[in-house]
Each structure stands twice: as C-alpha cells, then as structure tokens.
Design a protein around this motif. Structure first.
Motif, PDB file in Angstrom:
ATOM      1  N   VAL A  76       0.691  -1.363   0.058  1.00 10.41           N
ATOM      2  CA  VAL A  76       0.088   0.180   0.003  1.00 10.41           C
ATOM      3  C   VAL A  76       0.770   1.296  -0.112  1.00 10.41           C
ATOM      4  CG1 VAL A  76      -2.162   1.405   1.075  1.00 10.41           C
ATOM      5  CG2 VAL A  76      -1.925  -0.867   1.110  1.00 10.41           C
ATOM      6  N   THR A  77       0.939   1.538  -1.263  1.00 10.01           N
ATOM      7  CA  THR A  77       2.433   3.242  -1.674  1.00 10.01           C
ATOM      8  C   THR A  77       2.315   4.374  -0.969  1.00 10.01           C
ATOM      9  OG1 THR A  77       1.325   3.255  -2.893  1.00 10.01           O
ATOM     10  CG2 THR A  77       2.532   1.688  -3.694  1.00 10.01           C
ATOM     11  N   GLY A  78       3.493   5.242  -0.326  1.00  7.06           N
ATOM     12  CA  GLY A  78       2.749   5.932   0.351  1.00  7.06           C
ATOM     13  C   GLY A  78       2.063   6.573  -0.244  1.00  7.06           C
ATOM     14  N   TRP A  79       2.317   6.687  -1.664  1.00 13.73           N
ATOM     15  CA  TRP A  79       1.046   7.482  -2.525  1.00 13.73           C
ATOM     16  C   TRP A  79      -0.335   6.895  -2.509  1.00 13.73           C
ATOM     17  CZ3 TRP A  79       4.797   5.652  -5.936  1.00 13.73           C
ATOM     18  CH2 TRP A  79       6.197   6.354  -6.118  1.00 13.73           C
ATOM     19  N   GLU A  80      -0.830   6.195  -2.200  1.00  8.63           N
ATOM     20  CA  GLU A  80      -2.409   5.776  -1.533  1.00  8.63           C
ATOM     21  C   GLU A  80      -2.465   6.187  -0.143  1.00  8.63           C
ATOM     22  OE1 GLU A  80      -5.528   4.028  -1.354  1.00  8.63           O
ATOM     23  OE2 GLU A  80      -4.355   4.956  -3.400  1.00  8.63           O
ATOM     24  N   ALA A  81      -1.211   5.886   0.691  1.00 11.71           N
ATOM     25  CA  ALA A  81      -1.337   5.955   2.047  1.00 11.71           C
ATOM     26  C   ALA A  81      -2.073   7.716   2.204  1.00 11.71           C
ATOM     27  CB  ALA A  81       0.010   6.073   2.956  1.00 11.71           C
ATOM     28  N   ALA A  82      -1.047   8.121   1.312  1.00 11.40           N
ATOM     29  CA  ALA A  82      -1.022   9.384   1.342  1.00 11.40           C
ATOM     30  C   ALA A  82      -2.712  10.422   0.901  1.00 11.40           C
ATOM     31  CB  ALA A  82      -0.468  10.258   0.268  1.00 11.40           C
ATOM     32  N   ARG A  83      -2.836   9.756   0.113  1.00  7.96           N
ATOM     33  CA  ARG A  83      -4.702  10.134  -0.399  1.00  7.96           C
ATOM     34  C   ARG A  83      -5.801   9.902   0.678  1.00  7.96           C
ATOM     35  NH1 ARG A  83      -8.737   7.249  -1.222  1.00  7.96           N
ATOM     36  NH2 ARG A  83      -8.388   5.385  -1.421  1.00  7.96           N
ATOM     37  N   ARG A  84      -5.072   8.623   1.219  1.00  6.83           N
ATOM     38  CA  ARG A  84      -6.329   8.173   2.736  1.00  6.83           C
ATOM     39  C   ARG A  84      -5.511   9.348   4.009  1.00  6.83           C
ATOM     40  NH1 ARG A  84      -5.347   1.214   2.854  1.00  6.83           N
ATOM     41  NH2 ARG A  84      -6.225   1.611   1.058  1.00  6.83           N
ATOM     42  N   LEU A  96       2.647  16.504   5.057  1.00  5.64           N
ATOM     43  CA  LEU A  96       3.114  15.196   4.620  1.00  5.64           C
ATOM     44  C   LEU A  96       4.173  15.023   3.884  1.00  5.64           C
ATOM     45  CD1 LEU A  96      -0.339  13.365   3.142  1.00  5.64           C
ATOM     46  CD2 LEU A  96       0.758  13.138   4.610  1.00  5.64           C
ATOM     47  N   LEU A  97       4.939  14.075   4.491  1.00  4.62           N
ATOM     48  CA  LEU A  97       6.410  14.495   3.861  1.00  4.62           C
ATOM     49  C   LEU A  97       6.284  12.874   3.151  1.00  4.62           C
ATOM     50  CD1 LEU A  97       8.444  15.983   6.816  1.00  4.62           C
ATOM     51  CD2 LEU A  97       7.373  17.067   5.067  1.00  4.62           C
ATOM     52  N   ALA A  98       7.182  12.833   1.690  1.00 10.16           N
ATOM     53  CA  ALA A  98       7.846  11.077   0.811  1.00 10.16           C
ATOM     54  C   ALA A  98       8.996  11.131   1.401  1.00 10.16           C
ATOM     55  CB  ALA A  98       7.143  11.273  -0.294  1.00 10.16           C
ATOM     56  N   LEU A  99       9.460   9.788   1.405  1.00 14.86           N
ATOM     57  CA  LEU A  99       9.744   9.276   1.779  1.00 14.86           C
ATOM     58  C   LEU A  99      10.612   8.216   0.959  1.00 14.86           C
ATOM     59  CD1 LEU A  99      12.988   9.601   4.263  1.00 14.86           C
ATOM     60  CD2 LEU A  99      12.025   8.221   5.199  1.00 14.86           C
ATOM     61  N   THR A 100      12.118   8.681   0.768  1.00 10.54           N
ATOM     62  CA  THR A 100      12.461   7.656  -0.723  1.00 10.54           C
ATOM     63  C   THR A 100      13.713   7.465  -0.557  1.00 10.54           C
ATOM     64  OG1 THR A 100      11.757   6.354  -2.727  1.00 10.54           O
ATOM     65  CG2 THR A 100      11.739   8.925  -2.359  1.00 10.54           C
ATOM     66  N   GLY A 101      13.694   6.549  -1.210  1.00 13.11           N
ATOM     67  CA  GLY A 101      15.646   6.050  -2.076  1.00 13.11           C
ATOM     68  C   GLY A 101      15.592   6.906  -3.691  1.00 13.11           C
ATOM     69  N   LEU A 102      14.595   6.271  -4.335  1.00 13.74           N
ATOM     70  CA  LEU A 102      15.109   7.428  -5.468  1.00 13.74           C
ATOM     71  C   LEU A 102      14.238   8.655  -5.961  1.00 13.74           C
ATOM     72  CD1 LEU A 102      12.611   3.878  -6.716  1.00 13.74           C
ATOM     73  CD2 LEU A 102      15.095   4.528  -6.571  1.00 13.74           C
ATOM     74  N   ILE A 108       6.577  13.499  -9.299  1.00 10.06           N
ATOM     75  CA  ILE A 108       5.053  12.761  -8.977  1.00 10.06           C
ATOM     76  C   ILE A 108       5.084  12.789  -7.281  1.00 10.06           C
ATOM     77  CG2 ILE A 108       4.333  10.557  -8.947  1.00 10.06           C
ATOM     78  CD1 ILE A 108       6.714   9.725 -11.150  1.00 10.06           C
ATOM     79  N   SER A 109       5.394  12.367  -6.341  1.00 14.74           N
ATOM     80  CA  SER A 109       5.383  12.662  -5.417  1.00 14.74           C
ATOM     81  C   SER A 109       4.500  14.240  -4.900  1.00 14.74           C
ATOM     82  CB  SER A 109       6.335  12.838  -3.847  1.00 14.74           C
ATOM     83  OG  SER A 109       7.007  13.725  -4.482  1.00 14.74           O
ATOM     84  N   GLU A 110       5.259  15.274  -5.705  1.00 11.65           N
ATOM     85  CA  GLU A 110       4.170  16.577  -5.493  1.00 11.65           C
ATOM     86  C   GLU A 110       3.325  16.466  -5.843  1.00 11.65           C
ATOM     87  OE1 GLU A 110       6.861  19.575  -7.385  1.00 11.65           O
ATOM     88  OE2 GLU A 110       8.966  19.462  -5.502  1.00 11.65           O
ATOM     89  N   ARG A 111       2.916  15.711  -7.379  1.00 11.23           N
ATOM     90  CA  ARG A 111       1.332  15.997  -7.765  1.00 11.23           C
ATOM     91  C   ARG A 111       0.908  15.215  -6.623  1.00 11.23           C
ATOM     92  NH1 ARG A 111       4.613  15.555 -12.778  1.00 11.23           N
ATOM     93  NH2 ARG A 111       4.340  12.971 -12.323  1.00 11.23           N
ATOM     94  N   ALA A 112       1.038  14.460  -5.718  1.00 10.54           N
ATOM     95  CA  ALA A 112      -0.008  13.007  -5.691  1.00 10.54           C
ATOM     96  C   ALA A 112       0.362  13.785  -3.983  1.00 10.54           C
ATOM     97  CB  ALA A 112       1.117  11.832  -5.238  1.00 10.54           C
ATOM     98  N   PHE A 114       2.291  15.234  -0.893  1.00 16.20           N
ATOM     99  CA  PHE A 114       3.033  15.683  -0.591  1.00 16.20           C
ATOM    100  C   PHE A 114       4.073  17.176  -0.040  1.00 16.20           C
ATOM    101  CE2 PHE A 114       3.298  11.048  -1.225  1.00 16.20           C
ATOM    102  CZ  PHE A 114       3.635  10.703  -0.089  1.00 16.20           C
ATOM    103  N   ASP A 115       3.887  17.145   1.260  1.00 16.35           N
ATOM    104  CA  ASP A 115       4.030  19.014   0.932  1.00 16.35           C
ATOM    105  C   ASP A 115       6.393  19.209   0.484  1.00 16.35           C
ATOM    106  OD1 ASP A 115       1.804  20.269   2.070  1.00 16.35           O
ATOM    107  OD2 ASP A 115       2.208  18.661   3.183  1.00 16.35           O
ATOM    108  N   ALA A 116       6.770  17.844   0.933  1.00 13.02           N
ATOM    109  CA  ALA A 116       7.980  17.705   0.790  1.00 13.02           C
ATOM    110  C   ALA A 116       8.739  16.702   0.747  1.00 13.02           C
ATOM    111  CB  ALA A 116       9.093  18.313   1.850  1.00 13.02           C
ATOM    112  N   HIS A 117       9.573  16.699   0.007  1.00 10.41           N
ATOM    113  CA  HIS A 117      10.419  15.058  -0.272  1.00 10.41           C
ATOM    114  C   HIS A 117      11.509  14.573   0.111  1.00 10.41           C
ATOM    115  CE1 HIS A 117      10.525  11.671  -3.551  1.00 10.41           C
ATOM    116  NE2 HIS A 117      11.776  12.174  -3.677  1.00 10.41           N
TER     117      HIS A 117
END
Length: 141
Positions: A76-84, A96-102, A108-112, A114-117
């Motif tokens: 259940v990706t961070g994008w889906e969790a962010a929507r919920r 909402l902060l995205a955290l990833t290794g990529l 994409i995270s901004e459009r989803a 998230f306030d920051a990545h």
C-alpha cells in the motif's frame, strides 16, 4: 545489507522545536523506520510507527499526527497512504513528507499531494531542522 546508523551514531544535535510535533512514520523497512523514530524522539517529538501504508490512516485516526512521513515504496504505497491521510485530515493541517531512496520521483510525489520530498540517503539533520522550523511556524491543535 548494511545496518542503518543509530541516532547516537549519527551524532545529531537537533534544534529544539518550540513545541513537540506528533509524527507518524510509515515505512516497511523496520530498521529505517525505527531509527528515524529514535532520532525524532531525541528531538523532542511524539512519534508512532507503522510498517505498511495500509496501517497509516487507522493509526492517524487514533494518534492525530501533525506530520506524516511516508515511504513511497511499501505495500500500500506512500501515494495511496497519502491520499487516505488527506481524506482523514480534511481541513485539519497535516504536513505530508515523502521519504524514498529514489530521487527521480520527487515531481510525482509533489503532484500526489506531498508537501516535501526527502531522500533516505540525505542528512537526517535536514529533516529534523525542517520539522523544528515547521513546529515553530505551525498552529496545529
């Protein structure tokens, strides 16, 4: 696989927030999530952790976080969790902060929503400092 550094090994001197934040971390990498939890606890915040995006919204309902830090690549990706979480929060302020290794997924995270990545490989002091700044400017509660 290398073991993540503990907060003590990172030698982080965190700015003290003007008020502690309630922070929810969702990351399926338990070591990374638990290390980040310890770091944020040392910085004076209240922190809850879950290890799957599916558990983030129910935990938010019980914990009422000011900030959610979500790994993007987990069951259940961070994008889906962010929507919920945005649905749960409604008009309530929620950072909402995205955290990833990529790094290439930042647009994409901004459009989803998230306030920051943040990259997992970046200096954790940057995240701690950003949270202290948010706490000093935030009027949540």
């Amino acid at each position: 696989m290398a073991r993540p550094a503990s907060p003590r090994e990172l030698n982080v001197t965190a700015p003290t927030p003007t008020r502690p934040l309630r922070i929810l971390i969702a990351d399926d990498n338990r070591d990374a999530a638990d290390s980040l939890r310890e770091l944020l606890l040392l910085a004076g915040h209240a922190v809850e952790v879950c290890y799957d995006g599916d558990d983030a919204a129910p935990l938010a309902e019980a914990f009422h976080p000011d900030v959610c830090i979500l790994d993007l690549w987990m069951p259940v990706t961070g994008w889906e969790a962010a929507r919920r979480l945005r649905e749960w929060a409604g008009e309530r302020p929620l950072l909402l902060l995205a955290l990833t290794g990529l790094p290439k997924v930042e647009p994409i995270s901004e459009r989803a929503g998230f306030d920051a990545h943040y990259l997992k490989s970046s200096d954790p002091k940057d995240l701690v400092a950003a949270l202290a700044d948010y706490a000093s400017r935030s009027h949540a509660y």
